[in-house]
Motif scaffolding. Structure first.
Motif, PDB file in Angstrom:
ATOM      1  N   GLY A 294      -5.099  -1.829   3.429  1.00  0.00           N
ATOM      2  CA  GLY A 294      -6.533  -0.955   3.122  1.00  0.00           C
ATOM      3  C   GLY A 294      -6.107   0.573   2.995  1.00  0.00           C
ATOM      4  N   PHE A 295      -6.951   1.192   3.042  1.00  0.00           N
ATOM      5  CA  PHE A 295      -6.732   2.637   2.528  1.00  0.00           C
ATOM      6  C   PHE A 295      -5.960   3.360   3.742  1.00  0.00           C
ATOM      7  CE2 PHE A 295      -8.043   7.225   2.826  1.00  0.00           C
ATOM      8  CZ  PHE A 295      -7.936   7.508   1.503  1.00  0.00           C
ATOM      9  N   ASP A 296      -4.938   4.154   2.896  1.00  0.00           N
ATOM     10  CA  ASP A 296      -3.875   4.861   3.791  1.00  0.00           C
ATOM     11  C   ASP A 296      -3.655   6.374   3.202  1.00  0.00           C
ATOM     12  OD1 ASP A 296      -1.022   5.755   4.724  1.00  0.00           O
ATOM     13  OD2 ASP A 296      -1.593   4.029   6.069  1.00  0.00           O
ATOM     14  N   VAL A 297      -4.064   7.456   4.128  1.00  0.00           N
ATOM     15  CA  VAL A 297      -3.898   8.641   3.619  1.00  0.00           C
ATOM     16  C   VAL A 297      -2.672   9.206   3.366  1.00  0.00           C
ATOM     17  CG1 VAL A 297      -4.256  11.079   4.342  1.00  0.00           C
ATOM     18  CG2 VAL A 297      -6.134   9.245   4.801  1.00  0.00           C
ATOM     19  N   PHE A 298      -1.552   8.699   4.260  1.00  0.00           N
ATOM     20  CA  PHE A 298       0.011   8.981   4.095  1.00  0.00           C
ATOM     21  C   PHE A 298       0.437   8.433   2.794  1.00  0.00           C
ATOM     22  CE2 PHE A 298       1.588  10.445   8.544  1.00  0.00           C
ATOM     23  CZ  PHE A 298       0.416  11.405   8.176  1.00  0.00           C
ATOM     24  N   ALA A 299       0.201   7.116   2.580  1.00  0.00           N
ATOM     25  CA  ALA A 299       0.706   6.543   1.375  1.00  0.00           C
ATOM     26  C   ALA A 299       0.013   7.166   0.088  1.00  0.00           C
ATOM     27  CB  ALA A 299       0.352   4.857   1.214  1.00  0.00           C
ATOM     28  N   LEU A 300      -1.306   7.484  -0.037  1.00  0.00           N
ATOM     29  CA  LEU A 300      -1.746   8.187  -1.175  1.00  0.00           C
ATOM     30  C   LEU A 300      -1.112   9.498  -1.445  1.00  0.00           C
ATOM     31  CD1 LEU A 300      -4.023   8.499  -3.133  1.00  0.00           C
ATOM     32  CD2 LEU A 300      -5.695   9.265  -1.340  1.00  0.00           C
ATOM     33  N   ALA A 301      -1.012  10.239  -0.120  1.00  0.00           N
ATOM     34  CA  ALA A 301      -0.442  11.702  -0.221  1.00  0.00           C
ATOM     35  C   ALA A 301       1.088  11.608  -0.738  1.00  0.00           C
ATOM     36  CB  ALA A 301      -0.672  12.362   0.946  1.00  0.00           C
ATOM     37  N   ILE A 302       1.835  11.038  -0.155  1.00  0.00           N
ATOM     38  CA  ILE A 302       3.309  10.962  -0.864  1.00  0.00           C
ATOM     39  C   ILE A 302       3.289  10.397  -2.188  1.00  0.00           C
ATOM     40  CG2 ILE A 302       3.783   8.690   0.128  1.00  0.00           C
ATOM     41  CD1 ILE A 302       6.014  11.748   0.216  1.00  0.00           C
TER      42      ILE A 302
ATOM     43  N   ALA B 284       0.300   3.017  -9.435  1.00  0.00           N
ATOM     44  CA  ALA B 284       0.887   2.790  -8.377  1.00  0.00           C
ATOM     45  C   ALA B 284       0.031   3.161  -7.092  1.00  0.00           C
ATOM     46  CB  ALA B 284       2.156   3.561  -8.371  1.00  0.00           C
ATOM     47  N   ILE B 285      -0.519   4.252  -7.194  1.00  0.00           N
ATOM     48  CA  ILE B 285      -1.580   4.802  -6.495  1.00  0.00           C
ATOM     49  C   ILE B 285      -2.717   3.771  -6.079  1.00  0.00           C
ATOM     50  CG2 ILE B 285      -3.375   6.342  -5.699  1.00  0.00           C
ATOM     51  CD1 ILE B 285      -1.820   8.481  -6.952  1.00  0.00           C
ATOM     52  N   VAL B 286      -3.204   2.979  -7.381  1.00  0.00           N
ATOM     53  CA  VAL B 286      -4.258   2.164  -7.074  1.00  0.00           C
ATOM     54  C   VAL B 286      -3.925   0.917  -6.233  1.00  0.00           C
ATOM     55  CG1 VAL B 286      -5.886   0.607  -8.176  1.00  0.00           C
ATOM     56  CG2 VAL B 286      -5.574   3.045  -9.056  1.00  0.00           C
ATOM     57  N   MET B 287      -2.715   0.423  -6.814  1.00  0.00           N
ATOM     58  CA  MET B 287      -1.982  -0.493  -6.178  1.00  0.00           C
ATOM     59  C   MET B 287      -1.910  -0.505  -4.723  1.00  0.00           C
ATOM     60  SD  MET B 287       1.328  -2.885  -7.464  1.00  0.00           S
ATOM     61  CE  MET B 287       0.523  -3.684  -8.902  1.00  0.00           C
ATOM     62  N   THR B 288      -1.285   0.417  -4.385  1.00  0.00           N
ATOM     63  CA  THR B 288      -1.068   0.758  -2.962  1.00  0.00           C
ATOM     64  C   THR B 288      -2.112   0.638  -2.111  1.00  0.00           C
ATOM     65  OG1 THR B 288       0.553   1.867  -1.371  1.00  0.00           O
ATOM     66  CG2 THR B 288      -0.761   3.138  -2.800  1.00  0.00           C
ATOM     67  N   GLN B 289      -3.466   0.981  -2.514  1.00  0.00           N
ATOM     68  CA  GLN B 289      -4.698   1.180  -1.516  1.00  0.00           C
ATOM     69  C   GLN B 289      -5.370  -0.072  -1.920  1.00  0.00           C
ATOM     70  OE1 GLN B 289      -5.148   3.750   0.176  1.00  0.00           O
ATOM     71  NE2 GLN B 289      -3.280   4.844  -0.725  1.00  0.00           N
ATOM     72  N   THR B 290      -5.116  -1.031  -2.860  1.00  0.00           N
ATOM     73  CA  THR B 290      -6.154  -2.265  -3.001  1.00  0.00           C
ATOM     74  C   THR B 290      -5.170  -3.489  -2.835  1.00  0.00           C
ATOM     75  OG1 THR B 290      -5.296  -2.179  -5.341  1.00  0.00           O
ATOM     76  CG2 THR B 290      -7.376  -1.072  -4.712  1.00  0.00           C
ATOM     77  N   VAL B 291      -4.012  -3.700  -2.840  1.00  0.00           N
ATOM     78  CA  VAL B 291      -3.057  -4.921  -2.645  1.00  0.00           C
ATOM     79  C   VAL B 291      -2.250  -4.629  -1.352  1.00  0.00           C
ATOM     80  CG1 VAL B 291      -1.697  -6.160  -3.798  1.00  0.00           C
ATOM     81  CG2 VAL B 291      -3.121  -5.060  -5.226  1.00  0.00           C
ATOM     82  N   ASP B 292      -2.065  -5.860  -0.746  1.00  0.00           N
ATOM     83  CA  ASP B 292      -0.939  -5.955   0.233  1.00  0.00           C
ATOM     84  C   ASP B 292       0.323  -5.948  -0.342  1.00  0.00           C
ATOM     85  OD1 ASP B 292       0.094  -6.373   2.647  1.00  0.00           O
ATOM     86  OD2 ASP B 292      -0.445  -8.624   2.922  1.00  0.00           O
TER      87      ASP B 292
END
Length: 709
Positions: A157-165, A389-397
């Motif tokens: 799911g959506f993760d702020v830390f993963a998106l920010a880094i 990479a940002i799109v993948m980390t927020q949409t894929v397990d």
């Protein structure tokens, strides 16, 4: 198509100035920088957890041997990367090596596999960074707002830390290599300090009794659904095992994931000064340092806590310190993990953008991705790859797809290992600052061991990888093959060469001409008859002259040389071969005593040849002019009379010559529909096709086709 997809990129074109200065990257790396680059990606959070997991559930204290086995396999592959990196020091790494050694389609597939490996690694590590960052905040009792607590440290799911880094590091890579390099040095030094502290503190709790038995007895293990387990079960009838010798070998494939990253050093070759010498040192130096670090951590861990006392569900280095009463080290380990994962994301993004940049520069991806920006870095490729990479980390397990990272890396290892002996055989002339000894043996051993590592991956991983490669093949066939820059610069294949017989020789029988008519044998004592010129290139040799008469002319042959003069008969004039389509139709026949010489008929050459010399007191004989550009020079003048000149060039089917009457001018065959037919002299056309009046003397010794007659 087969030729186009297997075309190889020349080494000189790959490493030379083919791409121009606008596409060259700034050289910022030295040998220590390359070592730091490799350590930044190889030493991450895994060093604080992977040894504990494999010791507790698979190999026991012999996990140290598993680390050495995995390191040895990677070292063999690193030797191949070192030689290829010195030979082809460009940003594409394994993609460029395969393109040069095996061809475009194989290079594209390896590049596509690298994109999968690096894109998925950046996404998965950013998720792991979020988990460790949330754990570190909780360990230091940092308050987190309630609305933010559900948006950080999430596996899906959506993760702020993963998106920010990811966004922060993408921006750092896009603005320039020097800024990223300084940041990398700072973080790597900090995490190496943490690693040294962990090993030093753990060594104070060292207990050699915990290392016995070093290889625990084997016992059955649950099936992991790998290809190797299925093959062993089919052959032996038994199931997989943990611990024992089988467990030591089974732990090595999982440990290889920790060493993956030494190959990414080769992607920085284009940004390295004196790359042919520094890149091999950076690759091998970083890998050896990582092997030493991982082996030291595994040895300290298994000597500090007995393997059967480690909880397999929470097997971490922090748990081992808690078990010996050094719980405070857990916070230090969390800080080291966050720092380690930060450098992993940074180096992976650098490598990903360089691979995408190389694919765009070669035309296999849109050309805009192969351009550099203001800071001489691939800015567009960085933004596109980082955005993906940002799109993948927020949409894929992405954490569930982590084995695909290993699959992609091992796939590239196969091609790089095979490229070394392939280029040794095809291009032995290339300078190699770094050479692998016994390249065939090393390449064969590397391929066998890499296949063994691949067989330990689950079937599902192989299926997902096959789907990704099929999509990449479709992209290449629909776009890359048509837009490849190598295809545009590759010269077209030469046309099929024709092999007609251009000089069949003077004695080759001619093919039947269109308008040729057979020769009439001359009567005894009469003039020879001559058929009109055929469209052959050479009229052929003369027929043997009759007794006491002038020679007859043989049928036309397609040769270039009519042959020598025929021997003159007794009391008659010599015979001469007909002129060939050369620049000179022939030579004058030697005049007989007291008679005029005969001359071969002209062929369609550029110069019909000179006139025959005139007899004493008579008019010269002249062969008809051929359709050439130059009718030839004037004949020598008669004694006391003006010289005669060839008639205008007729067409191919000009009529034959009539023998000259006694004391009169020669007659010429009927004219064909030529361009310069024109009226006959003295007004009107003659009713007699063979009657041609004497010609006037042209000016300046050369006949002009448009001169009045």
């Amino acid at each position: 198509m087969s030729r186009s997809v297997f075309r190889r990129l020349p080494v000189e074109q790959a490493v030379g100035d083919h791409y121009g200065g606008r596409h060259r990257l700034r050289a910022v790396y030295r040998t220590p920088d390359l070592v730091v680059l490799g350590l930044g990606v190889m030493i991450g959070a895994g060093i604080f957890s992977i040894a504990a997991r494999q010791a507790a559930g698979t190999a026991g204290p012999a996990v140290v041997v598993s680390f050495l086995i995995a390191g040895g396999v990677c070292l063999l592959a690193a030797l191949a990367y070192a030689e290829m990196g010195a030979l082809v020091p460009v940003a594409g790494s394994a993609y460029a090596f395969t393109y040069v050694a095996f061809g475009e389609i194989w290079g594209w597939l390896v590049g596509w596999s690298l994109v999968l490996e690096l894109l998925l690694a950046a996404s998965a590590v950013s998720r792991a960074w979020s988990l460790y960052a949330a754990q570190t905040l909780a360990g230091f009792d940092v308050p987190v707002p309630g609305w933010l607590g559900g948006l950080i440290g999430q596996r899906t799911g959506f993760d702020v830390f993963a998106l920010a880094i990811l966004a922060l590091l993408v921006l750092l890579v896009a603005i320039g290599g020097r800024v990223g390099l300084r940041t990398l040095w700072l973080i790597v030094v900090a995490k190496l300090a943490v690693l040294g502290l962990v090993v030093g503190v753990g060594a104070t709790y060292f207990d050699a009794g915990n290392l016995r038995p070093f290889v625990p007895p084997a016992r059955p293990a649950p099936s992991g659904g790998t290809m190797l387990e299925s093959a062993v079960s089919a052959l032996t009838g038994g199931g997989p095992q943990v611990f024992g010798v089988w467990g030591v070998l089974a732990a090595a494939p999982a440990i290889v994931f920790a060493y993956i990253g030494f190959d990414l050093v080769a992607t920085a070759a284009e940004e390295t000064g004196d790359a042919p010498r520094r890149v091999p040192r950076g690759i091998l130096g970083a890998l050896v340092a990582a092997i030493v670090g991982y082996t030291a951590v595994a040895l300290v861990l298994t000597a500090m806590v007995r393997y059967d006392r480690i909880d397999p569900e929470a097997a971490t280095l922090s748990g081992a310190f808690d078990a010996v009463g050094a719980g405070g080290m857990g916070r230090v380990i969390d800080i080291g993990a966050v720092l380690g994962l930060t450098t992993v994301i940074l180096v992976v993004l650098v490598a990903l953008t360089r691979v995408v940049f190389s694919l765009g520069r070669d035309g296999l991806l849109p050309a805009s991705l192969g351009r550099t920006g203001r800071y001489r870095v691939p800015t567009r490729a960085t933004l596109v790859a980082g955005g993906a990479a940002i799109v993948m980390t927020q949409t894929v397990d992405v954490l569930a797809l982590e084995p695909l990272v290993v699959m992609g890396a091992l796939f590239t290892f196969l091609f790089v290992a095979a490229a070394v002996p392939a280029l040794r055989r095809s291009r032995p002339d290339l300078p190699r600052p770094f050479r692998v000894r016994a390249p065939r043996t090393v390449a064969t051993a590397t391929i066998v061991l890499v296949v063994w590592l691949l067989s330990n991956l689950p079937f599902s991983t192989l299926g997902w990888f096959a789907c990704w490669m099929a999509a990449g093949l479709a992209v290449y066939l629909l776009y890359g093959r048509r837009h490849s820059h190598l295809r545009q610069t590759d010269p077209p294949p030469p046309p099929a060469s024709r092999t007609p017989t251009q000089n069949p020789g003077p004695f080759t029988p001619p093919p039947p001409a269109r308008d040729a008519r057979p020769f009439t044998p001359p009567p005894r004592g009469g003039p020879p008859t001559h058929d009109p010129l055929s469209p052959a290139r050479n009229a052929g040799p003369l027929a043997p002259p009759p007794q006491g008469g002038p020679p007859s002319h043989g049928p036309a042959s397609p040769s270039r040389d009519a042959g020598p003069f025929a021997s003159p008969p007794e009391g008659g004039s010599p015979s001469h071969g007909s002129a060939s389509p050369g620049r000179d139709a022939g030579r004058f026949a030697p005049p007989p005593p007291g008679g005029p010489p005969s001359h071969g008929s002209a062929s369609p050459a550029q110069n019909a040849g000179p006139l025959a010399p005139s007899p004493q007191g008579g008019a010269p004989t002249h062969d008809p002019a051929s359709p050439s550009r130059d009718a030839g020079p004037l004949a020598p003048p008669q004694q006391g009379g003006p010289p005669t000149h060839d008639s205008p060039p007729p067409a191919r089917d000009a009529g034959p010559l009539a023998p000259p009457p006694q004391g009169g001018s020669p007659s010429h065959g009927s004219a064909s529909p030529s361009r310069d037919g024109g009226p006959s002299p003295r007004g009107g056309r003659s009713s007699d096709p063979f009657a041609v009046p004497p010609m006037d003397v042209p000016r300046r010794g050369r006949y002009r086709r448009d001169a009045p007659q």
